[in-house]
Design a protein around this motif. Structure first.
Motif, PDB file in Angstrom:
ATOM      1  N   VAL A  47      46.042  54.410  33.521  1.00  0.00           N
ATOM      2  CA  VAL A  47      47.132  54.247  34.759  1.00  0.00           C
ATOM      3  C   VAL A  47      48.252  55.205  34.426  1.00  0.00           C
ATOM      4  O   VAL A  47      48.527  55.655  35.523  1.00  0.00           O
ATOM      5  N   ASP A  48      48.650  55.562  33.099  1.00  0.00           N
ATOM      6  CA  ASP A  48      49.601  56.786  33.000  1.00  0.00           C
ATOM      7  C   ASP A  48      49.151  58.025  33.369  1.00  0.00           C
ATOM      8  O   ASP A  48      50.150  58.660  34.277  1.00  0.00           O
ATOM      9  N   PHE A  49      48.211  58.456  32.815  1.00  0.00           N
ATOM     10  CA  PHE A  49      47.694  59.946  33.092  1.00  0.00           C
ATOM     11  C   PHE A  49      47.147  60.019  34.755  1.00  0.00           C
ATOM     12  O   PHE A  49      47.451  60.770  35.302  1.00  0.00           O
ATOM     13  N   GLY A  50      46.188  58.776  34.847  1.00  0.00           N
ATOM     14  CA  GLY A  50      45.690  58.832  36.028  1.00  0.00           C
ATOM     15  C   GLY A  50      46.916  58.769  37.185  1.00  0.00           C
ATOM     16  O   GLY A  50      46.783  59.544  38.235  1.00  0.00           O
ATOM     17  N   TYR A  51      47.719  57.948  37.290  1.00  0.00           N
ATOM     18  CA  TYR A  51      48.717  57.774  38.285  1.00  0.00           C
ATOM     19  C   TYR A  51      49.522  59.313  38.628  1.00  0.00           C
ATOM     20  O   TYR A  51      49.667  59.680  39.648  1.00  0.00           O
ATOM     21  N   ALA A  52      49.849  59.731  37.308  1.00  0.00           N
ATOM     22  CA  ALA A  52      50.397  61.053  37.460  1.00  0.00           C
ATOM     23  C   ALA A  52      49.569  62.548  38.018  1.00  0.00           C
ATOM     24  O   ALA A  52      49.822  62.781  38.917  1.00  0.00           O
ATOM     25  N   GLU A  53      48.518  62.123  37.514  1.00  0.00           N
ATOM     26  CA  GLU A  53      47.347  63.145  38.148  1.00  0.00           C
ATOM     27  C   GLU A  53      47.159  63.124  39.840  1.00  0.00           C
ATOM     28  O   GLU A  53      47.325  64.047  40.421  1.00  0.00           O
ATOM     29  N   ASN A  54      47.090  61.975  40.020  1.00  0.00           N
ATOM     30  CA  ASN A  54      46.874  61.297  41.563  1.00  0.00           C
ATOM     31  C   ASN A  54      47.921  61.888  42.521  1.00  0.00           C
ATOM     32  O   ASN A  54      47.827  62.249  43.730  1.00  0.00           O
ATOM     33  N   VAL A  55      49.280  62.029  41.793  1.00  0.00           N
ATOM     34  CA  VAL A  55      50.122  62.284  42.713  1.00  0.00           C
ATOM     35  C   VAL A  55      50.798  63.765  42.317  1.00  0.00           C
ATOM     36  O   VAL A  55      52.234  64.009  42.912  1.00  0.00           O
ATOM     37  N   GLY A  56      50.149  64.439  41.729  1.00  0.00           N
ATOM     38  CA  GLY A  56      50.618  65.891  41.395  1.00  0.00           C
ATOM     39  C   GLY A  56      51.842  65.966  40.390  1.00  0.00           C
ATOM     40  O   GLY A  56      52.615  66.451  40.351  1.00  0.00           O
ATOM     41  N   GLY A  57      51.904  65.018  39.681  1.00  0.00           N
ATOM     42  CA  GLY A  57      52.947  64.659  38.687  1.00  0.00           C
ATOM     43  C   GLY A  57      52.477  65.003  37.080  1.00  0.00           C
ATOM     44  O   GLY A  57      51.570  65.860  37.091  1.00  0.00           O
ATOM     45  N   GLU A  58      53.209  64.657  36.065  1.00  0.00           N
ATOM     46  CA  GLU A  58      52.949  65.060  34.855  1.00  0.00           C
ATOM     47  C   GLU A  58      53.034  63.629  33.830  1.00  0.00           C
ATOM     48  O   GLU A  58      53.818  62.691  34.371  1.00  0.00           O
ATOM     49  N   CYS A  59      52.341  63.611  32.834  1.00  0.00           N
ATOM     50  CA  CYS A  59      52.450  62.690  32.006  1.00  0.00           C
ATOM     51  C   CYS A  59      52.755  63.079  30.563  1.00  0.00           C
ATOM     52  O   CYS A  59      52.046  63.977  30.078  1.00  0.00           O
ATOM     53  N   ILE A  60      53.564  62.478  29.723  1.00  0.00           N
ATOM     54  CA  ILE A  60      54.068  62.752  28.417  1.00  0.00           C
ATOM     55  C   ILE A  60      53.251  61.935  27.453  1.00  0.00           C
ATOM     56  O   ILE A  60      53.069  60.936  27.849  1.00  0.00           O
ATOM     57  N   LEU A  61      52.787  62.784  26.455  1.00  0.00           N
ATOM     58  CA  LEU A  61      52.387  61.767  25.291  1.00  0.00           C
ATOM     59  C   LEU A  61      53.439  61.464  24.331  1.00  0.00           C
ATOM     60  O   LEU A  61      53.833  62.652  23.872  1.00  0.00           O
TER      61      LEU A  61
END
Ligand code: ATP
Ligand code: MG
Ligand code: MG
Length: 556
Positions: A47-61
């Motif tokens: 959800v977290d990485f996938g959503y960001a990836e899908n909309v050209g965003g980024e995800c922080i660990l």
């Protein structure tokens, strides 16, 4: 404004936020480093990485590390490693602990604005008063007094349990989580990141929303149990006047015949019910990796089940299905025998030493091949031989409703295919006492266009005539618990462990290609299932795990 505040973002705050993000979506995956990640976390990452990836965003660990008694560097290191194994690339790696100073300053501001107070109630009193919706007697103490006491807490002048900082929320609210949650508690305990620098630590409720705001998270995605904490999340950001991320919840993942909570996983590990966090029977990501599953299979399952808000347990066979389907296209085939039975090809000379070419993907005519030694003595699967051919019994009339399974294996007088090599007519056997020692047969190479018998046997030959093929240990796994919904068994959940969840088969025999495999290599052992070389392997001692069988078991 009241009632709307949780939606409102002041124009200036939003402008600041937009300047920081450039309009980009920013999510975070926030594990607490108090154990290894499990397949539920894989859904969260999806959800977290996938959503960001899908909309050209980024995800922080982000390590959500506010409970030093439970957190360890070992877990931090493992989580970074396994997130990478899953194929996710965080835009940065942060820790809630990186913001301890900033969080402290926010707490002082909270006290100054009359939104927090130092409390001296015991944990039991807090609980009781909250249940009765009664305010703490310290709730309305002067701001100056709270400021001074909070400083003393920070300086280590007050004993553990003798004071805490509580948010002055709304103890009349319907929502229990609005009733003066604890923001800071005293713990004389070093922290894996900040060492001895702090003896007061912020709580999850205080920290999570603030760090979301500090990191300019646009979408704070979490599991449904946090839904009732949304109000407190926004309350705190509101009184501190920060930017407010969007919060959205989804259902936690559960899988039948397993436990996923870290508390339970830790108990299984520390009490020795399994061999470690990476025991292949656990649905930890380390366990799944060791067992031989690939990240893509886990992601495929997450995609299939979707991101919904209804809590259901996913049947274990669904996970197996995705693991099998993924390996089917990826794992090369290899011949091996789990329980070897000696078959002497009596018409071949003692020193007969040939190789035959076996297919890496038999269903694909263009796939490559690998050599398998063929010798006078070969080994077949013990279960592929019967002294009396049950096929004969098939012809006799059965009891009503009796299900007769056809036996395609070898029996005296019967002809079978030795896969990739030729035909064997079984001519006899040798016993010592009651024990079957070897089977005899006559070998004939395959001829083009020949009509073949239905029985096809896996086998292993001797690379050097007269010398046994290399042996290996096979670990066969079954479900870890006997009950589908382990969560429903309350505190007795350990009693439902399946005592036969691991079956170790010693003395299985490998073809040279399998014997030369390295840790982590994945194969389909023809007819036996998908397997993966275990890190317990040593030179001269190969250990391989069965990842899954070839057929679905819908009882899981
Ligand atoms: P556990 O009870 O297993 O410790 P947790 O929620 O305390 O779970 P965290 O390390 O805090 O574990 O979780 C990090 C993120 O993963 C959170 O956003 C959490 O909501 C999510 N998460 C944890 N377990 C699951 C699950 N079973 N299904 C989906 N998401 C999960
Ligand atoms: Mg948590
Ligand atoms: Mg937890």
């Amino acid at each position: 404004e009241r009632g709307q505040w949780h939606l409102s973002n002041s124009r200036e705050k939003l402008a600041e936020h937009l300047k920081a993000t450039g309009g980009k979506v920013i999510t975070r995956f926030p594990p607490e480093p108090n154990g290894y990640l499990h397949i539920g976390h894989a859904k969260a990452m999806f959800v977290d990485f996938g959503y960001a990836e899908n909309v050209g965003g980024e995800c922080i660990l982000r390590f959500d590390d506010t409970n030093p008694e439970a957190e360890k560097q070992e877990y931090i290191d493992h989580i970074e490693d396994i997130v990478g194994w899953m194929g996710y690339k965080p835009s940065k790696v942060t820790h809630s602990a990186h913001y301890f100073q900033q969080l402290y300053e926010y707490a002082v501001k909270l006290i100054e604005t009359g939104n927090a107070f130092v409390d001296h109630q015991t944990a039991e009193e807090v609980k009781l008063y909250r249940e009765e919706r009664r305010p703490s007697p310290w709730r309305n103490r002067p701001v100056q007094e709270s400021l001074k006491l909070f400083e003393d807490m920070r300086a280590g002048l007050i004993d553990e349990g003798k004071a805490c900082l509580r948010m002055k929320m709304d103890h009349k609210n319907e929502n229990y989580n609005m009733f003066d949650l604890v923001a800071y508690r005293i713990k004389f305990m070093p922290h894996p990141i900040t060492g001895e620098a702090w003896c007061i630590y912020p709580t999850y409720d205080y920290t999570h929303c603030l760090v979301d705001a500090i990191e300019n998270i646009t979408h704070s995605l979490c599991t449904l149990e946090f839904e009732s904490r949304r109000a407190s999340y926004y309350w705190l950001l509101h009184v501190l006047g920060t930017y407010k991320p969007l919060v959205w919840e989804y259902a936690r993942l559960g899988i039948t015949y397993n436990v996923l909570s870290k508390r339970k996983l830790k108990k299984l590990v520390t009490e020795g019910h399994v061999s470690g966090w990476d025991d292949p029977r656990l649905l930890t990501l380390a366990g799944l990796r060791r067992r031989g599953a690939r990240p893509q299979a886990i992601k495929n399952m997450c995609r299939e089940i979707g991101i919904t808000r209804n809590e259901t347990e996913i049947p274990l066979h669904k996970l197996d299905y995705h693991i099998r389907a993924d390996l089917d296209t990826a794992a090369e085939r290899v011949l091996a025998v789990l329980k070897p039975l000696k078959l002497v090809l009596t018409n071949l000379p003692e020193d007969y030493s040939h190789t035959v070419e076996a297919k890496l993907f038999p269903s694909n005519p263009d796939s490559g091949t690998y050599p398998v030694p063929l010798s006078r003595v070969v080994y077949i699967e013990e279960t592929d031989f019967k002294e009396a051919d049950p096929d004969k019994a098939l012809k006799a009339p059965g009891r009503p409703g009796e299900k007769k399974e056809k036996f395609f294996g070898m029996a005296p007088g019967k002809e079978c295919v030795l896969k990739y090599a030729g035909l064997v007519m079984c001519t006899g056997l040798r016993k010592e006492g009651d024990k079957l020692v070897e089977v005899h047969g006559e070998f004939q190479p395959l001829k083009a266009g020949q009509k073949l018998p239905k029985g096809v046997l896996s086998w292993v030959g001797q690379a050097t005539p007269g010398r046994e093929p290399p042996r290996f240990e096979a670990r066969l796994y079954d479900r870890l618990f006997n009950t589908a919904s382990v969560a429903d068994t309350g505190e007795d959940w350990l009693e439902d462990l399946n005592p036969k969840s691991l079956i170790t088969v010693e003395g299985a025999m490998a073809t040279p290609r399998l014997a030369a495999a390295a840790v982590g290599d994945k194969f389909q052992l023809e007819r036996l299932g998908f397997f993966c070389v275990d890190p317990d392997s040593m030179p001269g001692k190969l250990v391989i795990n069965r990842t899954c069988t070839l057929k679905a078991d819908y009882n899981k």
